[in-house]
Enzyme design. Structure first.
Site, PDB file in Angstrom:
ATOM      1  N   HIS A  44       0.744  -1.274   0.251  1.00 27.12           N
ATOM      2  CA  HIS A  44      -0.085  -0.033   0.157  1.00 27.12           C
ATOM      3  C   HIS A  44       0.681   1.193  -0.091  1.00 27.12           C
ATOM      4  CE1 HIS A  44      -3.237  -2.771   1.259  1.00 27.12           C
ATOM      5  NE2 HIS A  44      -3.977  -1.779   0.771  1.00 27.12           N
TER       6      HIS A  44
ATOM      7  N   LYS B 200      -1.176   5.087   4.756  1.00 28.54           N
ATOM      8  CA  LYS B 200      -2.194   4.260   5.256  1.00 28.54           C
ATOM      9  C   LYS B 200      -1.928   4.067   6.669  1.00 28.54           C
ATOM     10  CE  LYS B 200      -4.094  -0.432   4.611  1.00 28.54           C
ATOM     11  NZ  LYS B 200      -5.332   0.045   4.992  1.00 28.54           N
TER      12      LYS B 200
HETATM   13  N1  NDP Z   1     -13.013  -0.641   2.123  1.00 31.21           N
HETATM   14  C1  NDP Z   1     -12.310  -0.364   1.095  1.00 31.21           C
HETATM   15  O1  NDP Z   1     -12.597  -0.814   0.014  1.00 31.21           O
HETATM   16  C2  NDP Z   1     -11.254   0.697   1.256  1.00 31.21           C
HETATM   17  C3  NDP Z   1     -11.060   1.136   2.682  1.00 31.21           C
HETATM   18  N2  NDP Z   1     -10.130   1.877   2.985  1.00 31.21           N
HETATM   19  C4  NDP Z   1     -10.159   2.494   4.273  1.00 31.21           C
HETATM   20  O2  NDP Z   1     -10.707   3.540   4.425  1.00 31.21           O
HETATM   21  C5  NDP Z   1     -10.100   4.298   5.544  1.00 31.21           C
HETATM   22  C6  NDP Z   1      -9.717   5.791   5.114  1.00 31.21           C
HETATM   23  O3  NDP Z   1      -8.716   5.532   4.187  1.00 31.21           O
HETATM   24  P1  NDP Z   1      -8.010   6.854   3.374  1.00 31.21           P
HETATM   25  O4  NDP Z   1      -9.191   7.718   2.714  1.00 31.21           O
HETATM   26  O5  NDP Z   1      -7.014   6.492   2.673  1.00 31.21           O
HETATM   27  O6  NDP Z   1      -7.782   7.963   4.525  1.00 31.21           O
HETATM   28  P2  NDP Z   1      -7.465   9.350   4.726  1.00 31.21           P
HETATM   29  O7  NDP Z   1      -6.596   9.584   5.823  1.00 31.21           O
HETATM   30  O8  NDP Z   1      -6.919  10.050   3.452  1.00 31.21           O
HETATM   31  O9  NDP Z   1      -9.034  10.052   4.862  1.00 31.21           O
HETATM   32  C7  NDP Z   1      -9.565   9.908   6.065  1.00 31.21           C
HETATM   33  C8  NDP Z   1     -10.593  11.175   6.266  1.00 31.21           C
HETATM   34  O10 NDP Z   1     -11.351  11.120   7.544  1.00 31.21           O
HETATM   35  C9  NDP Z   1     -11.254  12.125   8.062  1.00 31.21           C
HETATM   36  N3  NDP Z   1     -11.812  11.914   9.487  1.00 31.21           N
HETATM   37  C10 NDP Z   1     -11.113  11.439  10.657  1.00 31.21           C
HETATM   38  N4  NDP Z   1     -11.747  11.456  11.653  1.00 31.21           N
HETATM   39  C11 NDP Z   1     -13.366  11.692  11.276  1.00 31.21           C
HETATM   40  C12 NDP Z   1     -14.267  12.016  11.889  1.00 31.21           C
HETATM   41  N5  NDP Z   1     -14.737  11.444  13.233  1.00 31.21           N
HETATM   42  N6  NDP Z   1     -15.526  12.148  11.005  1.00 31.21           N
HETATM   43  C13 NDP Z   1     -15.200  12.699   9.858  1.00 31.21           C
HETATM   44  N7  NDP Z   1     -14.186  12.451   9.096  1.00 31.21           N
HETATM   45  C14 NDP Z   1     -13.006  11.971   9.986  1.00 31.21           C
HETATM   46  C15 NDP Z   1      -9.849  12.581   8.210  1.00 31.21           C
HETATM   47  O11 NDP Z   1      -9.627  13.907   8.671  1.00 31.21           O
HETATM   48  P3  NDP Z   1      -8.358  14.480   9.292  1.00 31.21           P
HETATM   49  O12 NDP Z   1      -7.002  14.094   7.979  1.00 31.21           O
HETATM   50  O13 NDP Z   1      -8.439  15.886   9.614  1.00 31.21           O
HETATM   51  O14 NDP Z   1      -8.096  13.519  10.304  1.00 31.21           O
HETATM   52  C16 NDP Z   1      -9.361  12.397   6.651  1.00 31.21           C
HETATM   53  O15 NDP Z   1     -10.112  13.516   5.845  1.00 31.21           O
HETATM   54  C17 NDP Z   1      -9.026   3.325   6.072  1.00 31.21           C
HETATM   55  O16 NDP Z   1      -9.383   2.790   7.134  1.00 31.21           O
HETATM   56  C18 NDP Z   1      -8.575   2.693   4.839  1.00 31.21           C
HETATM   57  O17 NDP Z   1      -8.067   1.364   5.286  1.00 31.21           O
HETATM   58  C19 NDP Z   1      -9.329   2.627   2.032  1.00 31.21           C
HETATM   59  C20 NDP Z   1      -9.563   2.222   0.481  1.00 31.21           C
HETATM   60  C21 NDP Z   1     -10.560   1.312   0.225  1.00 31.21           C
HETATM   61  O1  LIG Z   2      -5.963   2.286   3.194  1.00 38.11           O
HETATM   62  C1  LIG Z   2      -6.215   1.830   2.074  1.00 38.11           C
HETATM   63  O2  LIG Z   2      -5.786   2.497   0.979  1.00 38.11           O
HETATM   64  C2  LIG Z   2      -7.078   0.420   1.647  1.00 38.11           C
HETATM   65  N1  LIG Z   2      -7.508   0.142   2.829  1.00 38.11           N
HETATM   66  C3  LIG Z   2      -8.235  -1.179   2.708  1.00 38.11           C
HETATM   67  C4  LIG Z   2      -7.784  -2.385   3.473  1.00 38.11           C
HETATM   68  O3  LIG Z   2      -7.012  -1.995   4.558  1.00 38.11           O
HETATM   69  O4  LIG Z   2      -7.762  -3.452   2.808  1.00 38.11           O
HETATM   70  C5  LIG Z   2      -8.657  -1.480   1.307  1.00 38.11           C
HETATM   71  C6  LIG Z   2      -7.592  -1.299   0.177  1.00 38.11           C
HETATM   72  O5  LIG Z   2      -6.673  -2.278   0.427  1.00 38.11           O
HETATM   73  C7  LIG Z   2      -7.237   0.190   0.374  1.00 38.11           C
END
Ligand code: NDP
Ligand SMILES: O=C(O)C1=N[C@H](C(=O)O)C[C@H](O)C1
Length: 247
Positions: free
Chosen positions: A132, A136
């Protein structure tokens, strides 16, 4: 009918992509795009919320949404069996509302996990490498943890013992971490998005199942399918297999 959607984590890598996808869909309306610390009032009108925040933040958002009978599609990772039990407890007070939690919304990753589970019974050895981007928050990835759980269950059902490994000493961590008894190796590398390999081996042959998300748009068809499916699905759904018609 237009579904009203609120996005939690809207300025994050995934949340921003979800906002774009919702705004681009004629049957969906983005009513709230919220980040940490934002006023949640606008989200009160939502039919479905989508959460891509942080494992430490998601449970509070979930409780807030369920308290208002707003269904939630959760992509945020960190959903251990204990955490899923807690979601079921919360849902017990809101029997008409749905929550869908998926470690990975990309169709290819869903198929990769499915194929790995099918192959698991036929190989003595198996290891998982997830790769990744370095931003992350968690390791191993939710996808790797889910894959390990499914592979381990398939091995147990087939009567297989633990994968062979004669290591008795060496540098700590060199053999990765163990998730459900399966070795998982986490790579964090600038330039990557989300990738996973499941390596299987027996005498004289190996099988490698690899999936690559090269762009976060890869997750959007799965997220939108889950959003559209949720209003007709009270209770907890884990994974998008049933939404995609795979189960
Ligand atoms: N299921 C799937 O297919 C996928 C899952 N993921 C998962 O999604 C999650 C987010 O990933 P990613 O987008 O890369 O992370 P990022 O850090 O880019 O984004 C997370 C966002 O959430 C905000 N945030 C934190 N706390 C809160 C809250 N209480 N309420 C609202 N917003 C909040 C953060 O703000 P701030 O930066 O100000 O803290 C930030 O803008 C991870 O757990 C990742 O593993 C990711 C990709 C695919
Ligand atoms: O944080 C990510 O980017 C992703 N998170 C998910 C995970 O933890 O499996 C899904 C994907 O791998 C991207």
């Amino acid at each position: 009918m237009t579904l009203k959607v609120a996005v939690f984590g809207a300025r994050g890598r995934m949340g921003a992509e979800v906002c774009r996808a919702v705004e681009g869909a004629s049957d969906l309306e983005l009513v709230a795009a919220l980040d940490a610390g934002d006023d949640r009032t606008a989200a009160e009108t939502a039919d479905v919320a989508v959460d891509f925040t942080h494992p430490d933040a998601v449970m509070d958002n979930l409780a807030w949404c369920l308290g208002r009978d707003i269904g939630v599609v959760v992509g945020t990772t960190g959903f251990t069996p204990e955490r899923l039990d807690r979601v079921n407890e919360l849902l017990g007070h809101h029997p008409g509302t749905g929550v869908l939690v998926a470690a990975n919304f990309s169709v290819g990753a869903v198929l990769m996990m499915h194929f790995a589970e099918q192959a698991a019974a036929f190989y003595e050895s198996v290891e998982i490498i997830e790769l990744h981007h370095p931003g992350k928050a968690d390791a191993p990835s939710g996808t790797a943890a889910a894959t390990a759980a499914r592979v381990a269950a398939a091995r147990t059902a087939a009567g297989l013992e633990a994968p062979p490994d004669a290591t008795s000493s060496g540098l700590e961590g060199a053999r990765g971490a163990r998730a459900d008894g399966i070795a998982v190796h986490s790579v964090r590398l600038r330039g990557l998005v989300a990738h996973q390999e499941v390596l299987l081996g027996s005498e004289g042959e190996t099988l490698t199942i690899r999936h690559d998300s090269l762009d976060r748009v890869s997750f959007m068809p799965g997220v939108l399918a889950a959003v559209r499916a949720l209003p007709g699905r009270p209770g907890l759904t884990v994974g998008i297999e049933s939404v995609l018609g795979l189960t």
